[in-house]
Design a protein around this motif. Sequence first.
Motif, PDB file in Angstrom:
ATOM      1  N   ASP A  45       0.830  -1.206   0.000  1.00  0.00           N
ATOM      2  CA  ASP A  45       0.000   0.000   0.000  1.00  0.00           C
ATOM      3  C   ASP A  45       0.865   1.257   0.000  1.00  0.00           C
ATOM      4  OD1 ASP A  45      -2.413  -1.466   0.144  1.00  0.00           O
ATOM      5  OD2 ASP A  45      -2.399  -1.441   2.341  1.00  0.00           O
ATOM      6  N   LEU A  46       1.866   1.292   0.882  1.00  0.00           N
ATOM      7  CA  LEU A  46       2.745   2.453   0.961  1.00  0.00           C
ATOM      8  C   LEU A  46       3.574   2.604  -0.305  1.00  0.00           C
ATOM      9  CD1 LEU A  46       1.864   2.478   3.918  1.00  0.00           C
ATOM     10  CD2 LEU A  46       4.221   2.989   4.513  1.00  0.00           C
ATOM     11  N   GLN A  47       4.059   1.488  -0.836  1.00  0.00           N
ATOM     12  CA  GLN A  47       4.860   1.542  -2.060  1.00  0.00           C
ATOM     13  C   GLN A  47       4.051   2.117  -3.219  1.00  0.00           C
ATOM     14  OE1 GLN A  47       6.005  -2.621  -1.973  1.00  0.00           O
ATOM     15  NE2 GLN A  47       8.146  -2.017  -1.671  1.00  0.00           N
ATOM     16  N   GLU A  48       2.821   1.702  -3.344  1.00  0.00           N
ATOM     17  CA  GLU A  48       1.960   2.176  -4.435  1.00  0.00           C
ATOM     18  C   GLU A  48       1.701   3.672  -4.307  1.00  0.00           C
ATOM     19  OE1 GLU A  48      -0.253   2.487  -7.805  1.00  0.00           O
ATOM     20  OE2 GLU A  48       1.041   0.848  -7.193  1.00  0.00           O
ATOM     21  N   ARG A  49       1.398   4.123  -3.118  1.00  0.00           N
ATOM     22  CA  ARG A  49       1.131   5.551  -2.916  1.00  0.00           C
ATOM     23  C   ARG A  49       2.383   6.384  -3.184  1.00  0.00           C
ATOM     24  NH1 ARG A  49      -2.805   4.600   2.234  1.00  0.00           N
ATOM     25  NH2 ARG A  49      -4.602   4.047   0.974  1.00  0.00           N
ATOM     26  N   PHE A  50       3.538   5.884  -2.757  1.00  0.00           N
ATOM     27  CA  PHE A  50       4.792   6.594  -3.008  1.00  0.00           C
ATOM     28  C   PHE A  50       5.071   6.652  -4.512  1.00  0.00           C
ATOM     29  CE2 PHE A  50       9.413   6.880  -3.431  1.00  0.00           C
ATOM     30  CZ  PHE A  50       9.689   7.959  -2.600  1.00  0.00           C
ATOM     31  N   ARG A  51       4.851   5.537  -5.201  1.00  0.00           N
ATOM     32  CA  ARG A  51       5.102   5.463  -6.647  1.00  0.00           C
ATOM     33  C   ARG A  51       4.188   6.404  -7.431  1.00  0.00           C
ATOM     34  NH1 ARG A  51       3.127   2.432 -10.669  1.00  0.00           N
ATOM     35  NH2 ARG A  51       1.994   1.060  -9.285  1.00  0.00           N
ATOM     36  N   GLU A  52       2.971   6.602  -6.959  1.00  0.00           N
ATOM     37  CA  GLU A  52       2.059   7.530  -7.631  1.00  0.00           C
ATOM     38  C   GLU A  52       2.623   8.955  -7.617  1.00  0.00           C
ATOM     39  OE1 GLU A  52      -1.673   7.055  -5.626  1.00  0.00           O
ATOM     40  OE2 GLU A  52      -2.040   5.090  -6.516  1.00  0.00           O
ATOM     41  N   ALA A  53       3.259   9.334  -6.523  1.00  0.00           N
ATOM     42  CA  ALA A  53       3.815  10.680  -6.409  1.00  0.00           C
ATOM     43  C   ALA A  53       5.195  10.796  -7.049  1.00  0.00           C
ATOM     44  CB  ALA A  53       3.891  11.094  -4.938  1.00  0.00           C
ATOM     45  N   PHE A  54       5.988   9.728  -6.938  1.00  0.00           N
ATOM     46  CA  PHE A  54       7.368   9.728  -7.440  1.00  0.00           C
ATOM     47  C   PHE A  54       7.577   8.498  -8.319  1.00  0.00           C
ATOM     48  CE2 PHE A  54       7.302  11.845  -3.302  1.00  0.00           C
ATOM     49  CZ  PHE A  54       7.799  13.093  -3.650  1.00  0.00           C
ATOM     50  N   PRO A  55       7.077   8.532  -9.561  1.00  0.00           N
ATOM     51  CA  PRO A  55       7.026   7.337 -10.401  1.00  0.00           C
ATOM     52  C   PRO A  55       8.384   6.742 -10.775  1.00  0.00           C
ATOM     53  CG  PRO A  55       6.314   9.267 -11.624  1.00  0.00           C
ATOM     54  CD  PRO A  55       6.480   9.694 -10.211  1.00  0.00           C
ATOM     55  N   ASP A  56       9.455   7.507 -10.712  1.00  0.00           N
ATOM     56  CA  ASP A  56      10.767   6.976 -11.077  1.00  0.00           C
ATOM     57  C   ASP A  56      11.565   6.497  -9.869  1.00  0.00           C
ATOM     58  OD1 ASP A  56      10.504   7.347 -13.849  1.00  0.00           O
ATOM     59  OD2 ASP A  56      10.976   9.467 -13.630  1.00  0.00           O
ATOM     60  N   LEU A  57      10.924   6.530  -8.694  1.00  0.00           N
ATOM     61  CA  LEU A  57      11.570   6.070  -7.471  1.00  0.00           C
ATOM     62  C   LEU A  57      10.706   4.989  -6.831  1.00  0.00           C
ATOM     63  CD1 LEU A  57      12.454   9.560  -5.943  1.00  0.00           C
ATOM     64  CD2 LEU A  57      13.897   8.115  -7.391  1.00  0.00           C
ATOM     65  N   ARG A  58      11.326   4.202  -5.978  1.00  0.00           N
ATOM     66  CA  ARG A  58      10.532   3.244  -5.214  1.00  0.00           C
ATOM     67  C   ARG A  58      11.154   3.089  -3.838  1.00  0.00           C
ATOM     68  NH1 ARG A  58      13.341  -1.547  -7.698  1.00  0.00           N
ATOM     69  NH2 ARG A  58      13.761  -2.855  -5.885  1.00  0.00           N
ATOM     70  N   ILE A  59      10.332   2.653  -2.905  1.00  0.00           N
ATOM     71  CA  ILE A  59      10.822   2.391  -1.564  1.00  0.00           C
ATOM     72  C   ILE A  59      10.653   0.910  -1.253  1.00  0.00           C
ATOM     73  CG2 ILE A  59      10.567   4.699  -0.587  1.00  0.00           C
ATOM     74  CD1 ILE A  59       7.835   3.898   0.480  1.00  0.00           C
ATOM     75  N   GLU A  60      11.653   0.371  -0.589  1.00  0.00           N
ATOM     76  CA  GLU A  60      11.608  -1.011  -0.117  1.00  0.00           C
ATOM     77  C   GLU A  60      11.801  -0.987   1.392  1.00  0.00           C
ATOM     78  OE1 GLU A  60      10.790  -3.670  -1.714  1.00  0.00           O
ATOM     79  OE2 GLU A  60      11.075  -3.125  -3.816  1.00  0.00           O
ATOM     80  N   PHE A  61      11.250  -1.987   2.056  1.00  0.00           N
ATOM     81  CA  PHE A  61      11.273  -2.064   3.513  1.00  0.00           C
ATOM     82  C   PHE A  61      12.110  -3.265   3.944  1.00  0.00           C
ATOM     83  CE2 PHE A  61       7.819   0.526   2.309  1.00  0.00           C
ATOM     84  CZ  PHE A  61       7.551   1.384   3.361  1.00  0.00           C
ATOM     85  N   TYR A  62      12.901  -3.060   5.005  1.00  0.00           N
ATOM     86  CA  TYR A  62      13.864  -4.065   5.449  1.00  0.00           C
ATOM     87  C   TYR A  62      13.765  -4.322   6.946  1.00  0.00           C
ATOM     88  CZ  TYR A  62      15.970  -3.503   0.871  1.00  0.00           C
ATOM     89  OH  TYR A  62      16.169  -3.485  -0.477  1.00  0.00           O
ATOM     90  N   LYS A  63      14.242  -5.490   7.362  1.00  0.00           N
ATOM     91  CA  LYS A  63      14.264  -5.866   8.776  1.00  0.00           C
ATOM     92  C   LYS A  63      15.214  -4.980   9.570  1.00  0.00           C
ATOM     93  CE  LYS A  63      13.623 -10.709   7.661  1.00  0.00           C
ATOM     94  NZ  LYS A  63      14.281 -12.017   7.615  1.00  0.00           N
ATOM     95  N   ARG A  64      16.312  -4.591   8.953  1.00  0.00           N
ATOM     96  CA  ARG A  64      17.350  -3.829   9.640  1.00  0.00           C
ATOM     97  C   ARG A  64      17.644  -2.531   8.880  1.00  0.00           C
ATOM     98  NH1 ARG A  64      18.591  -8.972   9.422  1.00  0.00           N
ATOM     99  NH2 ARG A  64      18.962 -10.144  11.306  1.00  0.00           N
ATOM    100  N   ALA A  65      18.119  -1.546   9.632  1.00  0.00           N
ATOM    101  CA  ALA A  65      18.550  -0.287   9.021  1.00  0.00           C
ATOM    102  C   ALA A  65      19.893  -0.498   8.331  1.00  0.00           C
ATOM    103  CB  ALA A  65      18.675   0.794  10.093  1.00  0.00           C
ATOM    104  N   HIS A  66      20.171   0.321   7.344  1.00  0.00           N
ATOM    105  CA  HIS A  66      21.459   0.270   6.667  1.00  0.00           C
ATOM    106  C   HIS A  66      22.326   1.435   7.145  1.00  0.00           C
ATOM    107  CE1 HIS A  66      18.990   2.970   4.207  1.00  0.00           C
ATOM    108  NE2 HIS A  66      20.113   3.572   3.884  1.00  0.00           N
ATOM    109  N   GLY A  67      23.618   1.296   6.994  1.00  0.00           N
ATOM    110  CA  GLY A  67      24.545   2.344   7.404  1.00  0.00           C
ATOM    111  C   GLY A  67      24.609   3.469   6.390  1.00  0.00           C
ATOM    112  N   ASN A  68      25.271   4.549   6.770  1.00  0.00           N
ATOM    113  CA  ASN A  68      25.453   5.691   5.885  1.00  0.00           C
ATOM    114  C   ASN A  68      26.231   5.272   4.638  1.00  0.00           C
ATOM    115  OD1 ASN A  68      25.381   8.407   5.068  1.00  0.00           O
ATOM    116  ND2 ASN A  68      27.346   8.819   6.029  1.00  0.00           N
ATOM    117  N   LYS A  69      25.682   5.597   3.475  1.00  0.00           N
ATOM    118  CA  LYS A  69      26.255   5.255   2.166  1.00  0.00           C
ATOM    119  C   LYS A  69      26.403   3.751   1.967  1.00  0.00           C
ATOM    120  CE  LYS A  69      28.390   9.594   1.121  1.00  0.00           C
ATOM    121  NZ  LYS A  69      29.467  10.271   0.449  1.00  0.00           N
TER     122      LYS A  69
END
Length: 138
Positions: free
Chosen positions: A15-39
């Motif tokens: 649901d969140l991915q679809e709503r984000f894609r509607e606003a920013f069609p050339d970007l996408r968000i993915e969700f993960y169990k853990r945070a990633h480090g800087n860069k």
Amino acid sequence: MHMRLPIHDNLTIADLQERFREAFPDLRIEFYKRAHGNKKGSRQEDLLNKQLCLGEIRDCLEEGEMDIFSTTTVRELEQRFHDEYGLNVQVFRKEPGCSIQTTQTDKYTLAQQMELVRHFKKSVLPRTKEQIDEYDAL
């Protein structure tokens, strides 16, 4: 550009991915169990199933709405998801033939990321190896 993204436990990742894609069609968000480090990129084995409800993956009890502007940087967006809602998010940029994690260009705004997509669609630069490490961070 501005969008208001609802964050409620009964919504799915999809649901969140679809709503984000509607606003920013050339970007996408993915969700993960853990945070990633800087860069650093997020690990594929930590990727969460799109059908999971937010209530199943969050420790934080806060619900609400996140205002996202095209002037928001990737770093700010990912940090807000984590700090305000307990969600580990990675932004991806669509490029010809692949999508890449925006690890080296997190300081860029969402609008700048979308502009890069438009540029890369016309580009003859080499492809992959994470688009030559995001073209050596431009």
